[in-house]
Design an enzyme around this catalytic site. Structure first.
Site, PDB file in Angstrom:
ATOM      1  N   CYS A 400       0.831  -1.204   0.000  1.00  0.00           N
ATOM      2  CA  CYS A 400       0.000   0.000   0.000  1.00  0.00           C
ATOM      3  C   CYS A 400       0.873   1.265   0.000  1.00  0.00           C
ATOM      4  O   CYS A 400       1.434   1.591  -1.031  1.00  0.00           O
ATOM      5  CB  CYS A 400      -0.968  -0.054   1.167  1.00  0.00           C
ATOM      6  N   HIS A 527      -3.577  -5.129   0.445  1.00  0.00           N
ATOM      7  CA  HIS A 527      -2.925  -5.642   1.663  1.00  0.00           C
ATOM      8  C   HIS A 527      -2.996  -7.169   1.671  1.00  0.00           C
ATOM      9  O   HIS A 527      -3.981  -7.733   2.153  1.00  0.00           O
ATOM     10  CB  HIS A 527      -3.653  -5.119   2.906  1.00  0.00           C
ATOM     11  N   GLU A 529      -1.611  -9.225   3.530  1.00  0.00           N
ATOM     12  CA  GLU A 529      -1.495  -9.816   4.870  1.00  0.00           C
ATOM     13  C   GLU A 529      -2.827 -10.289   5.442  1.00  0.00           C
ATOM     14  O   GLU A 529      -2.859 -11.226   6.235  1.00  0.00           O
ATOM     15  CB  GLU A 529      -0.835  -8.832   5.848  1.00  0.00           C
TER      16      GLU A 529
HETATM   17  N1  GLN Z   1      -2.067   6.587   2.874  1.00  0.00           N
HETATM   18  C1  GLN Z   1      -2.122   5.816   1.693  1.00  0.00           C
HETATM   19  C2  GLN Z   1      -3.489   5.894   1.017  1.00  0.00           C
HETATM   20  O1  GLN Z   1      -4.435   6.307   1.608  1.00  0.00           O
HETATM   21  C3  GLN Z   1      -1.776   4.383   1.987  1.00  0.00           C
HETATM   22  C4  GLN Z   1      -2.778   3.694   2.826  1.00  0.00           C
HETATM   23  C5  GLN Z   1      -2.271   2.408   3.386  1.00  0.00           C
HETATM   24  O2  GLN Z   1      -1.090   2.148   3.353  1.00  0.00           O
HETATM   25  N2  GLN Z   1      -3.144   1.593   3.942  1.00  0.00           N
HETATM   26  O3  GLN Z   1      -3.604   5.536  -0.129  1.00  0.00           O
END
Ligand code: GLN
Length: 604
Positions: A400, A527, A529
């Site tokens: 992310c 994500h 995970e």
């Molecule tokens: N802050 C970034 C976004 O909003 C990444 C978010 C995250 O890593 N969960 O896209």
């Protein structure tokens, strides 16, 4: 529907969630369909606005629910898919009751905690318990309800009262209350103390709930005499006392429970009709897992470059996913938590010790992970981490925000776009490489995050991740982000060697990137995970672990079909001739059996 209510006594944080998930695991191994509900008596509607510092990570579900991280334990242990309603908070219950009141549903009556709030709790539990949590849509048979906090907390009272009534509503043979308590063993005497347990059981009884099971958590094993004493003083039969001491791995918990006859107890008390005694191979997968976890001898060290590294729970799912992957590769995992800001140049002059210590730890690791995050702090440090991994060919996985920092770094240092940034940090960036692409949510106001399960389609056949995902054309993973790679810059980035090998179905959102000419430089906008399981490690994590010990290409060359034992024997990537590696990225099984793969080693 059968219910197992799990309450906590004495102190929180003794592993009530693991105990509750272990009950589920044992039942699941007996072919019972299990679901679970986590109750958090705080006023927040959900965990979406929580600071990871205070509560640990925000766990995300398929349906986009942002929930307490304990739901992750249930999903991982039971391999189920929960819904946002499986996490109940005081806020949700009150919101529900108040909106009914506004609609006039209570016909002018006074709306009160008892019966209106307590009724709403019971109805919610009954409704959610019956929802299927597996792909085949089977209705669950047993629902495990974990009540957060400890008995006696003011906030938990309406819930305790609701379950006091609930036990009569669903009848005795359908309801079990398990109370998880703590038995301290003070160093001075070394003797286990049962008084706190007695006091908390008394308190529970005073509120109208009698424990059917008392689970005593302790540091060291508790002897029969103490068990008998608890049974005596707490007014339960000896077989209703379970003693769970600290164990080398959580995989041992269900096994220890089973050795104390828990399945027999549930079978009898809840009339589950499980054939007894359990088969000889009962829970063998867990036993094997626990055995492997305890006998690992080779290490792999991963640097986790994050922002909330003071509280390890902030990265609970990432840590678990790394553990699953390491275990599947037969390796003992060492995680070095590195505060991203300490890798920044400003720290060098302000606090040289932290700066050099952070870099030393970072450089010594075998692989690097840059997990998700929000806000400005630490972003420059993460960019530094990406740069170093790219240049030194250190295995790297970005998640992310980790993907976003990798793209920014590449744009600045390879494409020479010095003003490259994310609009999250610099809304007027000269090169807005990462931009806000709000999802179109018809009829939904304010929800600008892209949350939950979404499809990624592979755009390149030779992608490493595609192979690790079993050569599927498309995969589904969970998301939680607001910003993403600006499609305008994609052609430039790709020409320079940063390939966006996975995209959304519209081919607008970049989901996976891989770097050419690097042993493993992978990042995902999703994500991974959240969908990792002890027996099904997440492919991007598994790739990182294998690359960190130099075995990724040996593994890929064998069509991703090596067991942990074979993996530990397989030769490392450096020993495979370059040409073979290129030509044999995927060698079919037939070739292996025919022995044609001699050139890539003979130990398969
Ligand atoms: N802050 C970034 C976004 O909003 C990444 C978010 C995250 O890593 N969960 O896209």
């Amino acid at each position: 529907m059968k219910y197992i209510l799990v309450t906590g006594g004495v102190i929180s944080g003794v592993g009530k969630g693991v105990i509750a998930s272990s009950f589920g695991t044992i039942l699941k191994c007996s072919n019972i369909h299990v679901t679970s509900i986590k109750i958090d008596p705080y006023i927040n509607i959900d965990a979406g606005t929580f600071s990871p510092y205070e509560h640990g990570e925000v766990y995300v579900l398929d349906d986009g629910g942002e929930v307490d991280l304990d739901l992750g334990n249930y999903e991982r242990f039971l391999d189920i898919t929960l819904h946002r309603d499986n996490n109940i908070t005081t806020g949700k219950i009150y919101q529900h009751v108040i909106s009914k009141e506004r609609r006039g549903d209570f016909l002018g009556k006074t709306v009160q905690v008892v019966p209106h709030i307590t009724d709403a709790i019971q109805e919610w539990v009954e409704k959610v318990a019956n929802q299927p949590v597996t792909e085949d849509g089977t209705k669950p048979q047993v629902c495990i309800v974990e009540l957060g906090g400890t008995i006696g907390d003011i906030e938990g009272m309406p819930f305790v009262e609701a379950f006091r009534q609930f036990q009569f509503r669903v009848k005795k043979e359908n309801f079990v209350c398990a109370h998880v308590s703590m038995v301290p063993q003070p160093r001075t005497t070394g003797e286990p103390k049962t008084k706190p347990t007695q006091a908390s059981v008394r308190e529970l009884r005073g509120l109208g709930l009698s424990p059917d099971l008392i689970v005593c958590r302790s540091e060291n094993p508790i002897g029969q005499a103490v068990k008998d004493k608890i049974s005596n003083f707490c007014h339960v039969a000896p077989e209703q006392v379970l003693c769970i001491h600290d164990l080398p791995s959580i995989y041992r918990v269900p096994i220890l429970m089973q050795s104390q006859g828990i399945l027999e107890f549930f079978n009898d008390r809840l009339q589950l009709n499980i054939p007894m005694p359990p088969p000889r191979k009962f829970m063998y997968k867990w036993k094997d897992l626990a055995e492997r976890a305890d006998t690992l001898c080779k290490d792999v060290t991963i640097a986790l470059v994050g922002k909330y590294t003071k509280l390890e729970d902030s990265y609970a799912s990432v840590t678990k996913a790394l553990q699953h992957a390491a275990l599947a590769a037969g390796l003992r995992l060492k995680i070095k938590y590195i505060e991203a800001a300490n890798l920044e140049d400003v720290t060098r002059s302000a606090d040289p010790v932290s700066y050099h210590e952070a870099w030393q730890q970072f450089c010594k690791s075998d692989g690097v992970i840059v997990p998700g995050g929000f806000g400005k702090r630490g972003v420059d440090g993460k960019i530094e981490a990406c740069k170093w991994c790219r240049e030194t060919k250190k295995p790297f996985l970005g998640i992310c925000l980790g993907l976003q920092t990798a793209v920014i770094e590449f744009s600045r240092n390879v494409l020479n776009l010095t003003g490259a940034n994310t609009t999250e940090i610099d809304p007027d960036a000269e090169h807005a490489i990462v931009i806000d692409m709000p999802e179109y949510n018809p009829g939904m106001m304010g929800s600008t995050m892209r949350l939950g399960k979404r499809t990624t389609v592979f755009a390149y056949d030779n992608s490493v991740l595609k192979q690790l995902y079993g050569n599927k054309e498309r995969i589904e993973e969970r998301h939680r982000h607001r910003y993403e790679v600006n499609p305008k810059y994609v052609p430039q980035l790709e020409v320079a060697g940063m390939k966006f090998v996975g995209r959304d179905e519209e081919n607008i959102r970049m989901e996976i990137l891989e770097l050419d000419d690097h042993p493993y430089f992978v990042a995902t906008q999703y994500h991974p995970e959240y969908l990792s399981r002890p027996l099904k490690p997440s492919p991007p994590f598994f790739g990182l672990i294998l690359a960190s010990v130099g075995k990724l290409h040996s593994y890929l060359a064998r069509g991703c079909r090596l067991t942990p034992r074979q993996l530990s024997d397989v030769e490392s990537d450096d020993e495979i001739p370059e040409t073979v590696m290129k030509d044999n990225i995927v060698i079919s099984n037939e070739m292996l059996t025919e022995g044609k793969s001699k050139s890539v080693g003979s130990s398969s």
